[in-house]
Design a protein around this motif. Structure first.
Motif, PDB file in Angstrom:
ATOM      1  N   ALA A 170       0.832  -1.205   0.000  1.00 52.39           N
ATOM      2  CA  ALA A 170       0.000   0.000   0.000  1.00 52.39           C
ATOM      3  C   ALA A 170       0.861   1.247   0.000  1.00 52.39           C
ATOM      4  CB  ALA A 170      -0.930   0.008   1.217  1.00 52.39           C
ATOM      5  N   LEU A 171       0.284   2.299  -0.546  1.00 49.06           N
ATOM      6  CA  LEU A 171       0.894   3.629  -0.538  1.00 49.06           C
ATOM      7  C   LEU A 171       0.118   4.511   0.419  1.00 49.06           C
ATOM      8  CD1 LEU A 171       2.145   5.809  -3.453  1.00 49.06           C
ATOM      9  CD2 LEU A 171       0.318   6.701  -2.019  1.00 49.06           C
ATOM     10  N   GLU A 172       0.824   5.249   1.244  1.00 45.54           N
ATOM     11  CA  GLU A 172       0.207   6.239   2.128  1.00 45.54           C
ATOM     12  C   GLU A 172       0.603   7.629   1.652  1.00 45.54           C
ATOM     13  OE1 GLU A 172       0.146   7.709   6.808  1.00 45.54           O
ATOM     14  OE2 GLU A 172       1.537   6.130   6.163  1.00 45.54           O
ATOM     15  N   ASN A 173      -0.374   8.423   1.273  1.00 45.39           N
ATOM     16  CA  ASN A 173      -0.136   9.796   0.846  1.00 45.39           C
ATOM     17  C   ASN A 173      -0.050  10.679   2.084  1.00 45.39           C
ATOM     18  OD1 ASN A 173      -0.084  12.330  -0.267  1.00 45.39           O
ATOM     19  ND2 ASN A 173      -2.052  12.177  -1.323  1.00 45.39           N
ATOM     20  N   LEU A 174       1.176  11.044   2.461  1.00 44.68           N
ATOM     21  CA  LEU A 174       1.363  11.812   3.689  1.00 44.68           C
ATOM     22  C   LEU A 174       0.753  13.203   3.594  1.00 44.68           C
ATOM     23  CD1 LEU A 174       5.064  10.849   4.531  1.00 44.68           C
ATOM     24  CD2 LEU A 174       2.962   9.916   5.508  1.00 44.68           C
ATOM     25  N   GLY A 175       0.627  13.725   2.372  1.00 48.46           N
ATOM     26  CA  GLY A 175       0.096  15.079   2.200  1.00 48.46           C
ATOM     27  C   GLY A 175      -1.379  15.126   1.849  1.00 48.46           C
ATOM     28  N   GLU A 176      -2.108  14.024   2.108  1.00 51.39           N
ATOM     29  CA  GLU A 176      -3.534  13.946   1.753  1.00 51.39           C
ATOM     30  C   GLU A 176      -4.314  15.160   2.245  1.00 51.39           C
ATOM     31  OE1 GLU A 176      -6.493  11.967  -0.237  1.00 51.39           O
ATOM     32  OE2 GLU A 176      -4.790  10.739   0.356  1.00 51.39           O
ATOM     33  N   ARG A 212       4.576   7.012   2.320  1.00 49.17           N
ATOM     34  CA  ARG A 212       5.123   5.835   3.004  1.00 49.17           C
ATOM     35  C   ARG A 212       4.617   4.599   2.287  1.00 49.17           C
ATOM     36  NH1 ARG A 212       4.919   8.371   8.596  1.00 49.17           N
ATOM     37  NH2 ARG A 212       2.660   8.126   8.465  1.00 49.17           N
ATOM     38  N   LEU A 213       5.467   3.583   2.188  1.00 45.66           N
ATOM     39  CA  LEU A 213       5.084   2.325   1.555  1.00 45.66           C
ATOM     40  C   LEU A 213       4.924   1.254   2.635  1.00 45.66           C
ATOM     41  CD1 LEU A 213       7.372   2.319  -1.620  1.00 45.66           C
ATOM     42  CD2 LEU A 213       5.175   3.461  -1.232  1.00 45.66           C
ATOM     43  N   TRP A 214       3.810   0.544   2.557  1.00 48.73           N
ATOM     44  CA  TRP A 214       3.461  -0.476   3.547  1.00 48.73           C
ATOM     45  C   TRP A 214       3.463  -1.856   2.891  1.00 48.73           C
ATOM     46  CZ3 TRP A 214       0.155   0.884   8.218  1.00 48.73           C
ATOM     47  CH2 TRP A 214       0.163   2.259   8.480  1.00 48.73           C
ATOM     48  N   SER A 215       3.689  -2.891   3.718  1.00 45.02           N
ATOM     49  CA  SER A 215       3.678  -4.275   3.248  1.00 45.02           C
ATOM     50  C   SER A 215       2.895  -5.124   4.242  1.00 45.02           C
ATOM     51  CB  SER A 215       5.117  -4.792   3.130  1.00 45.02           C
ATOM     52  OG  SER A 215       5.143  -6.149   2.755  1.00 45.02           O
ATOM     53  N   PHE A 216       2.108  -6.096   3.730  1.00 46.70           N
ATOM     54  CA  PHE A 216       1.234  -6.898   4.583  1.00 46.70           C
ATOM     55  C   PHE A 216       1.328  -8.384   4.233  1.00 46.70           C
ATOM     56  CE2 PHE A 216      -0.564  -2.692   4.004  1.00 46.70           C
ATOM     57  CZ  PHE A 216      -0.812  -2.284   5.308  1.00 46.70           C
ATOM     58  N   GLU A 217       1.520  -9.201   5.247  1.00 50.31           N
ATOM     59  CA  GLU A 217       1.437 -10.650   5.143  1.00 50.31           C
ATOM     60  C   GLU A 217       0.165 -11.080   5.863  1.00 50.31           C
ATOM     61  OE1 GLU A 217       2.127 -14.306   3.865  1.00 50.31           O
ATOM     62  OE2 GLU A 217       3.407 -12.586   3.359  1.00 50.31           O
ATOM     63  N   VAL A 218      -0.706 -11.836   5.178  1.00 50.10           N
ATOM     64  CA  VAL A 218      -2.050 -12.132   5.688  1.00 50.10           C
ATOM     65  C   VAL A 218      -2.194 -13.619   6.016  1.00 50.10           C
ATOM     66  CG1 VAL A 218      -4.527 -11.986   5.196  1.00 50.10           C
ATOM     67  CG2 VAL A 218      -2.960 -10.244   4.286  1.00 50.10           C
ATOM     68  N   LYS A 219      -2.792 -13.904   7.187  1.00 53.65           N
ATOM     69  CA  LYS A 219      -3.040 -15.274   7.614  1.00 53.65           C
ATOM     70  C   LYS A 219      -4.455 -15.394   8.173  1.00 53.65           C
ATOM     71  CE  LYS A 219       1.149 -16.561   6.695  1.00 53.65           C
ATOM     72  NZ  LYS A 219       1.405 -17.434   5.533  1.00 53.65           N
ATOM     73  N   LEU A 220      -5.033 -16.588   8.043  1.00 55.44           N
ATOM     74  CA  LEU A 220      -6.320 -16.847   8.679  1.00 55.44           C
ATOM     75  C   LEU A 220      -6.166 -16.954  10.185  1.00 55.44           C
ATOM     76  CD1 LEU A 220      -7.979 -19.513   6.352  1.00 55.44           C
ATOM     77  CD2 LEU A 220      -8.988 -17.323   6.998  1.00 55.44           C
ATOM     78  N   SER A 249      10.782  -6.581   4.395  1.00 53.04           N
ATOM     79  CA  SER A 249      12.035  -5.908   4.753  1.00 53.04           C
ATOM     80  C   SER A 249      12.318  -4.683   3.902  1.00 53.04           C
ATOM     81  CB  SER A 249      13.199  -6.902   4.637  1.00 53.04           C
ATOM     82  OG  SER A 249      13.309  -7.370   3.305  1.00 53.04           O
ATOM     83  N   TRP A 250      11.658  -4.569   2.751  1.00 58.62           N
ATOM     84  CA  TRP A 250      11.904  -3.460   1.833  1.00 58.62           C
ATOM     85  C   TRP A 250      11.113  -2.205   2.193  1.00 58.62           C
ATOM     86  CZ3 TRP A 250       7.495  -1.601  -0.424  1.00 58.62           C
ATOM     87  CH2 TRP A 250       6.374  -2.431  -0.329  1.00 58.62           C
ATOM     88  N   ALA A 251      10.026  -2.328   2.976  1.00 57.98           N
ATOM     89  CA  ALA A 251       9.033  -1.262   3.132  1.00 57.98           C
ATOM     90  C   ALA A 251       9.324  -0.355   4.323  1.00 57.98           C
ATOM     91  CB  ALA A 251       7.643  -1.886   3.294  1.00 57.98           C
ATOM     92  N   ASN A 252       8.660   0.806   4.334  1.00 58.74           N
ATOM     93  CA  ASN A 252       8.725   1.686   5.497  1.00 58.74           C
ATOM     94  C   ASN A 252       8.062   1.033   6.711  1.00 58.74           C
ATOM     95  OD1 ASN A 252       8.101   4.188   3.155  1.00 58.74           O
ATOM     96  ND2 ASN A 252       9.966   4.194   4.383  1.00 58.74           N
ATOM     97  N   LEU A 253       6.937   0.345   6.452  1.00 56.45           N
ATOM     98  CA  LEU A 253       6.187  -0.298   7.527  1.00 56.45           C
ATOM     99  C   LEU A 253       5.743  -1.688   7.081  1.00 56.45           C
ATOM    100  CD1 LEU A 253       3.952   2.773   8.452  1.00 56.45           C
ATOM    101  CD2 LEU A 253       5.716   1.811   9.926  1.00 56.45           C
ATOM    102  N   GLY A 254       5.951  -2.682   7.924  1.00 56.73           N
ATOM    103  CA  GLY A 254       5.536  -4.036   7.612  1.00 56.73           C
ATOM    104  C   GLY A 254       4.600  -4.571   8.677  1.00 56.73           C
TER     105      GLY A 254
END
Length: 311
Positions: free
Chosen positions: A161-167, A186-194, A213-218
């Motif tokens: 996901a992309l977060e537009n800081l200046g929204e 900011r760029l976000w990354s998500f790993e999803v589990k049941l 590991s590549w993102a601003n927030l994981g």
């Protein structure tokens, strides 16, 4: 008079009834009914007033609970359930196999059960509607290379996901930041589990670490997070900086961040390059991030935003 060995008595009872579950109260009642002589000796030697049978039973229940950690350390075959009242039982199955079977049965008995893929649009709804992010699904099956059996699951996140800081910034501020070349997203990354439980907690966590590991927030996201895994999750969060989100599948807006992620100030562009080269979904995501910085608008991308959500 016989002296009671409470720990051995509990172990003998459970071993004699494998896989049968007993509450501490039921164990206490069995001891009181079957080892009356030892109970009377214990009652006589107690410094408390245990002349009333009910008071004596409550004392036994309390001692069973306080001895539980030592009992389980000495007899690993003795397990307890997570709910209340806690139940004690003896099993020869490994803990991982047992928890996996419980998970399998829970999913099989759940009406209208969800798959992991069903969680993606629900998570997108929460990310866009509540966190104001612009999410995109990354399909690992679109990877050009395969890194051994299930290798890609350690490389590609489920969503980004992309977060537009200046929204909500004033137009003049946005223009100034753009000219100054300061951070605007900011760029976000998500790993999803049941499900996250004590059997899979470390594997799922380190999969999120590897994929984010590549993102601003994981973040690691799950619809069901068992309490037995929370202590380990908090320790791992403090050590590795990955956050944790509980996804409410019935009402995504009620989802919550249980452990905030620790922000990384810089994007790992070398890692992004590898992901983009091997996966067209991720390459498209990077393209939309580039266009956002060029146009100052996140609308350039065809994000995975549910139509019902608009802000």
């Amino acid at each position: 008079m016989a002296k009671m060995n409470l720990r051995q008595t509990i172990a003998d009872l459970l071993k004699a009834h494998p896989n049968e579950r007993f509450t501490a109260r039921q164990i206490a009642e069995w001891i009181f009914a079957n080892q009356r002589e030892a109970c009377e000796e214990k009652r006589k030697n107690s410094q408390q007033d245990l002349s009333d049978d009910a008071a004596f039973l409550w004392q036994l229940v309390a001692e069973i609970g306080s001895n539980r950690p030592v009992i389980q350390k000495r007899w690993p075959q003795i397990r307890t359930t997570e709910g209340r009242p806690r139940q004690y039982y003896w099993t020869a199955a490994s803990e991982a196999a047992e928890v996996a079977e419980v998970e399998k049965q829970a999913q099989a008995n759940k009406p209208g059960k969800l798959s992991e893929h069903d969680l993606y649009p629900l998570l997108c709804r929460y990310l866009h509607g509540d966190l104001k992010l612009y999410p995109k699904r990354i399909d690992e099956k679109r990877a050009t290379n395969r890194h051994g059996p299930n290798g890609n699951k350690w490389l590609f996140p489920d969503l980004v996901a992309l977060e537009n800081l200046g929204e909500d910034w004033d137009q003049e501020i946005r223009a100034c930041v753009q000219q100054a070349g300061a951070q605007r997203a900011r760029l976000w990354s998500f790993e999803v589990k049941l499900l996250i439980n004590r059997a899979n907690v470390r594997e799922t966590w380190f999969q999120a670490v590897s994929n984010s590991s590549w993102a601003n927030l994981g973040y690691l996201v799950a619809a069901d997070i068992q309490e037995s895994a929370m202590k380990e999750l908090r320790l791992l969060g403090a050590s590795y900086g990955i956050g944790l989100i509980r996804l409410d599948t019935g009402a995504p807006s009620e989802s919550e961040i249980l452990i905030p992620a620790r922000e990384r100030s810089e994007i790992d562009w070398d890692a992004c390059n590898r992901l983009a080269v091997e996966n067209s979904d991720f390459r498209e995501f990077v393209s939309w991030v580039r266009q956002f910085h060029q146009t100052d608008s996140a609308q350039v991308g065809k994000w995975d935003i549910p139509e019902a959500v608009d802000f």
